[in-house]
Design an enzyme around this catalytic site. Structure first.
Site, PDB file in Angstrom:
ATOM      1  N   ASP A  25     -24.214 142.292  -5.874  1.00 47.13           N
ATOM      2  CA  ASP A  25     -24.823 141.077  -7.098  1.00 47.13           C
ATOM      3  C   ASP A  25     -25.056 140.056  -6.727  1.00 47.13           C
ATOM      4  O   ASP A  25     -24.205 139.533  -5.910  1.00 47.13           O
ATOM      5  CB  ASP A  25     -22.876 141.589  -8.079  1.00 47.13           C
ATOM      6  CG  ASP A  25     -23.370 139.998  -9.057  1.00 47.13           C
ATOM      7  OD1 ASP A  25     -24.093 140.302  -9.239  1.00 47.13           O
ATOM      8  OD2 ASP A  25     -22.119 139.901 -10.196  1.00 47.13           O
ATOM      9  N   LYS A  87     -31.778 132.555  -8.602  1.00 46.85           N
ATOM     10  CA  LYS A  87     -32.155 133.744  -9.668  1.00 46.85           C
ATOM     11  C   LYS A  87     -33.430 133.378 -10.711  1.00 46.85           C
ATOM     12  O   LYS A  87     -33.494 134.090 -10.614  1.00 46.85           O
ATOM     13  CB  LYS A  87     -31.377 134.229  -9.557  1.00 46.85           C
ATOM     14  CG  LYS A  87     -31.260 135.555 -10.412  1.00 46.85           C
ATOM     15  CD  LYS A  87     -29.178 135.604 -10.393  1.00 46.85           C
ATOM     16  CE  LYS A  87     -30.008 137.414 -11.883  1.00 46.85           C
ATOM     17  NZ  LYS A  87     -28.102 137.655 -11.558  1.00 46.85           N
ATOM     18  N   GLU A 183     -27.685 144.520 -14.671  1.00 44.54           N
ATOM     19  CA  GLU A 183     -25.422 144.619 -14.170  1.00 44.54           C
ATOM     20  C   GLU A 183     -24.686 145.043 -15.475  1.00 44.54           C
ATOM     21  O   GLU A 183     -23.534 145.504 -14.893  1.00 44.54           O
ATOM     22  CB  GLU A 183     -25.874 143.113 -14.355  1.00 44.54           C
ATOM     23  CG  GLU A 183     -26.605 142.293 -12.778  1.00 44.54           C
ATOM     24  CD  GLU A 183     -27.050 140.679 -13.074  1.00 44.54           C
ATOM     25  OE1 GLU A 183     -26.570 140.538 -14.088  1.00 44.54           O
ATOM     26  OE2 GLU A 183     -27.609 140.108 -11.835  1.00 44.54           O
ATOM     27  N   ASP A 205     -22.431 140.068 -21.077  1.00 43.80           N
ATOM     28  CA  ASP A 205     -22.709 139.258 -19.149  1.00 43.80           C
ATOM     29  C   ASP A 205     -23.021 138.376 -19.683  1.00 43.80           C
ATOM     30  O   ASP A 205     -24.774 138.254 -19.985  1.00 43.80           O
ATOM     31  CB  ASP A 205     -23.273 140.383 -18.505  1.00 43.80           C
ATOM     32  CG  ASP A 205     -23.780 140.463 -17.424  1.00 43.80           C
ATOM     33  OD1 ASP A 205     -23.046 139.208 -16.825  1.00 43.80           O
ATOM     34  OD2 ASP A 205     -24.396 140.738 -16.248  1.00 43.80           O
TER      35      ASP A 205
END
Length: 621
Positions: A25, A87, A183, A205
């Protein structure tokens, strides 16, 4: 030493065939790695027992970049060279990165945005590769052997450029990517297999920098994503920014604060937000570069008022995903919460109100994505256990198409199409005698090319001269299981063909990747020495701790001269833990091991005597 999984006779894999694969992850705030051992997914921890690795990289003027906890601790002190939340910049232009409000020196370079540091201009791909390399080393140290590959998770709403950037980062880190996995889908796998769930589930999420929502149908081992939505520029960082803005508005002359001051405020804002998950009030406390202390009170009610517009944005995405799936909230059996930001009570309350039921939080929201990725990696590596039979059907998050006359978008593959997928459509020429056609591939939901993301351009040449509209050009779009695209154009009458495997214009060029890989090979010896040093330092620490514990219990077994020798060796071993000389550390470990050999034998004798004390001979036979 490689770890073996014991199998019953006839079962597969046999111990010597087991392949080591991991799920990673790669998060905005924290990253982690997991694997499957004895059919159970588990997070792999570092040498200090920590599961989460902060997604932070600090670039010093000289030496290797610092990754993780050490880098995070320096972010307020050295904000320009400490990259966090990288990210959010993956696959982005400099203008898009500047719009995020992050306090870095962004560089407009060919391809992807760069961030200026003491080591030069660094791309988000290179920074992400440092994080992935640390996770790879952590996994190999824990598993004792090389990895055959990894499943790396990405936000469901990552576009093609962002996915390609993630794959490039993995290549630089020396990882074989088995698959890029959305994800929310990874979380659904972990939750569904853990609870043997069936029916329609939503995965909400909310991470540090991105938000995703996916609607999945779980049926007898089939995980089918029916719709997905989200916002790749919305996450916990944005809630922190709201707190920071409130504090700055209340403090005089805050517009003159340095970059150091602003980063210190963001660090304090995040800590305050996390405290408000348990407390009803807190204080945003930090120190300016000039030594001035700032203390700003903040209540949970005040924070929730600030957060309401951001939370509503996430709920709007959830409603849109439900509409795309042609479902109502009443048809959703459960809502799985993923991401550290979902710990905020206001988020859980809002999600519960939307879906009419308390959200599911029994799996750790920080770990559930990595655990699901590990299950998928184990399957793709060929370690399927007897009776383990499940199938994953994911979807493409954004529509793919090409530009037609007038700057309009012709959609070829609509969003939420199950992948892998291939679709084709025929086009024709615009002018008499036209011998070539320029093909512009775009991604997005808007009608105009200017409002969508440009992915690639290529040309089909050799079209025979015909009147306008007579040529038949068949354009085929193919999306693989990672969500990556290739496009082929073929003139039907002659068979002339041209194609492109889409390398997004915001990714790194092949030459850049080749150069970076060459650099990593050049550094292979240094990396091996660094790993050897770290292993020796860990061994020195573990041995020293064991010896100290043994001396506390059985130190009386040593003669004064022996005790003096052991104490001296112990002191040298503890001092060597911080040495950068691997030979010095190895020698200290060897000396301590040698000096305690007779002590270990005497302890064993004492243990045996204690075990046999008061026992008769016939009781032992």
């Amino acid at each position: 030493m490689a770890l073996l999984q014991i199998s019953e006779p006839g079962e597969s894999p046999a111990p010597h065939e087991r392949k080591l694969a991991v799920g990673i992850d790669l998060g905005t705030t924290n990253s982690l790695v997991a694997t499957v051992r004895s059919s159970v997914p588990e997070v792999l921890r570092d040498e200090d027992g920590r599961a989460l690795l902060p997604s932070a990289v600090r670039y010093l003027a000289h030496g290797e970049p610092v990754v993780g906890h050490e880098a995070l601790a320096a972010q307020a002190e050295d904000p320009s060279n400490t990259i966090v939340s990288v990210k959010r910049f993956m696959g982005r232009t400099a203008d898009e990165a500047r719009a995020s409000g992050a306090g870095y020196d962004f560089v407009d370079a060919p391809g992807m945005v760069r961030l200026r540091t003491a080591q030069g201009d660094i791309s988000p791909v290179e920074a992400s590769a440092q994080i992935l390399a640390r996770l790879r080393a952590q996994a190999q140290a824990a598993l004792g052997d090389e990895l055959v590959g990894a499943v790396i998770t990405v936000p469901a709403y990552f576009d093609d450029a962002q996915r390609q950037a993630t794959r490039d980062a993995a290549r630089l880190a020396g990882l074989n990517v088995l698959r890029l996995l959305n994800e929310p889908t990874a979380a659904a796998i972990a939750y569904g297999l853990e609870n043997a769930s069936e029916g329609v589930y939503a995965v909400y999420d909310l991470g540090g920098g991105t938000f995703d929502v996916s609607i999945l149908r779980l049926t007898k081992g089939v995980f089918e994503v029916v719709a997905t939505g989200g916002d790749t520029a919305l996450g916990g960082d944005d809630f922190d920014a709201l707190i920071a803005q409130r504090v700055m508005a209340a403090v005089a002359d805050s517009d003159r604060w340095s970059r150091h001051d602003r980063r210190a405020l963001l660090v304090a804002a995040r800590a305050a937000r996390e405290r408000l998950s348990d407390a009803t009030e807190t204080t945003v406390s930090f120190q300016l570069q000039d030594g001035t202390a700032v203390d700003a009170p903040l209540t949970r009610d005040q924070f929730e008022s600030l957060a309401a517009p951001l939370i509503e944005r996430t709920l709007a995405c959830a409603r849109r995903a439900l509409r795309d799936a042609d479902l109502t909230t009443a048809q959703v059996r459960g809502v799985v919460m993923v991401g550290g930001a979902t710990r905020m009570p206001v988020v859980r309350r809002a999600v519960g109100e939307l879906f009419g039921q308390p959200p599911l939080t029994d799996l750790d929201p920080d770990q559930v994505v990595a655990l699901g990725a590990a299950l998928q990696a184990n399957l793709l590596a060929g370690n399927r256990a007897p009776g383990e039979d499940w199938l994953l059907l994911d979807v493409i998050p954004l529509s793919l198409g090409l530009e037609t006359m007038g700057g309009l978008v012709e959609r070829i593959i609509p969003r939420n199409s199950t992948i892998p997928v291939a679709r084709a459509q025929e086009f024709t020429t615009f002018k008499d005698g036209q011998g070539a056609m320029s093909i512009h591939v775009v991604q997005g939901e808007r009608e105009l090319v200017s409002a969508c993301r440009s992915l690639a351009r290529f040309e089909l040449r050799g079209i025979p001269p015909m009147v306008a509209g007579a040529a038949r050009i068949r354009v085929t779009f193919q999306v693989d299981a990672d969500g990556l695209l290739s496009v082929t154009a073929r003139e039907q009458s002659t068979g002339v063909e041209s194609s492109v495997t889409v390398k997004p214009s915001y990714g790194l060029s092949d030459d850049e990747i080749t150069r970076m890989l060459a650099d990593s090979i050049d550094q292979a010896d240094a990396d091996a020495r660094a790993r050897m040093l770290r292993e020796q330092q860990v061994e020195a620490r573990q041995l020293a701790e064991s010896v100290r514990a043994a001396l506390a219990v059985d130190g009386d077994l040593l003669e004064p001269s022996e005790r003096e020798r052991v104490d001296a060796a112990l002191e040298r071993a503890e001092a060597a833990r911080d040495s950068e000389n691997v030979d010095e550390v190895r020698a200290a470990v060897h000396e301590l091991s040698e000096s305690t050999e007779s002590f270990a034998a005497n302890r064993m004798d004492r243990s045996i005597r204690r075990a046999l004390s008061g026992r008769k001979l016939d009781e032992l036979t």
